[in-house]
Scaffold this motif. Structure first.
Motif, PDB file in Angstrom:
ATOM      1  N   SER A  58       0.856  -1.186   0.000  1.00  0.00           N
ATOM      2  CA  SER A  58       0.000   0.000   0.000  1.00  0.00           C
ATOM      3  C   SER A  58       0.892   1.236   0.000  1.00  0.00           C
ATOM      4  CB  SER A  58      -0.923   0.010   1.227  1.00  0.00           C
ATOM      5  OG  SER A  58      -0.158   0.120   2.414  1.00  0.00           O
ATOM      6  N   HIS A  80       0.648  -0.085  -5.210  1.00  0.00           N
ATOM      7  CA  HIS A  80       0.368  -1.474  -4.839  1.00  0.00           C
ATOM      8  C   HIS A  80       0.806  -2.463  -5.921  1.00  0.00           C
ATOM      9  CE1 HIS A  80      -1.644  -5.000  -3.268  1.00  0.00           C
ATOM     10  NE2 HIS A  80      -2.176  -5.173  -4.462  1.00  0.00           N
ATOM     11  N   GLU A 106       3.346   0.523   3.170  1.00  0.00           N
ATOM     12  CA  GLU A 106       3.479  -0.790   3.781  1.00  0.00           C
ATOM     13  C   GLU A 106       4.041  -1.674   2.675  1.00  0.00           C
ATOM     14  OE1 GLU A 106       0.453  -3.835   5.762  1.00  0.00           O
ATOM     15  OE2 GLU A 106      -0.143  -1.732   5.999  1.00  0.00           O
TER      16      GLU A 106
END
Length: 155
Positions: A58, A80, A106
């Motif tokens: 993400s 992503h 992330e």
């Protein structure tokens, strides 16, 4: 933590691993480590030591090739499923770009040490990775030739 199948599907989207079979990707999934950065941080700077690649779960990053790490002249923005830093898995050369975090990230990382150990245990993985890299090199060459052709033949 994502289930095994979700991570395998994610790896299938990563060009570096796209040509590997599902049973081969099962060996890579346990080698992945979590990573993350806040918006405004840098993942690494051009010239830093290079020892791992990252796969974005993400967030977004911007890639800068300029020597000035403060530059925001992004040659690419990734999100992503995209990956960066994979050249660092194959050579001992410093980073070739700076990576800015545009939106909190992330990610999953894979270190050179883990990849090399895995390739020693499962050498057939290397064939698929080399084929994927060859395909990316062919695409880059084709784009370069096309770009040169357009520059030499303006309309």
């Amino acid at each position: 933590m994502q289930p095994l199948f979700d991570r395998i599907l994610l790896l299938k989207r990563v060009p570096f691993f796209a040509l590997l079979r599902t049973d081969q990707l099962r060996h890579i999934v346990p080698m992945l480590e979590p990573a993350g950065w806040a918006s405004g941080e840098r993942v690494f700077e051009k010239g830093d030591p290079s020892d791992r690649m990252y796969i974005l779960l993400s967030g977004r990053v911007g890639i800068v090739l300029h020597d000035d790490p403060e530059s925001t002249e992004y040659v690419a923005q990734l999100g992503h499923g995209d990956c960066f830093g994979e050249m660092g898995l194959l050579d001992d050369l410093p980073r070739s770009a700076t990576v800015h975090v545009l939106e909190t990230v992330e990610a999953l990382s894979l270190s050179r040490v883990r990849l090399h150990g895995m390739l020693q245990a499962y050498p057939e993985l290397g064939i698929g990775m080399l084929a994927a890299l060859s395909g990316r090199l062919r695409e880059a060459n084709d784009a370069r030739i096309k770009s040169r052709h357009l520059a030499d033949n303006p309309k």
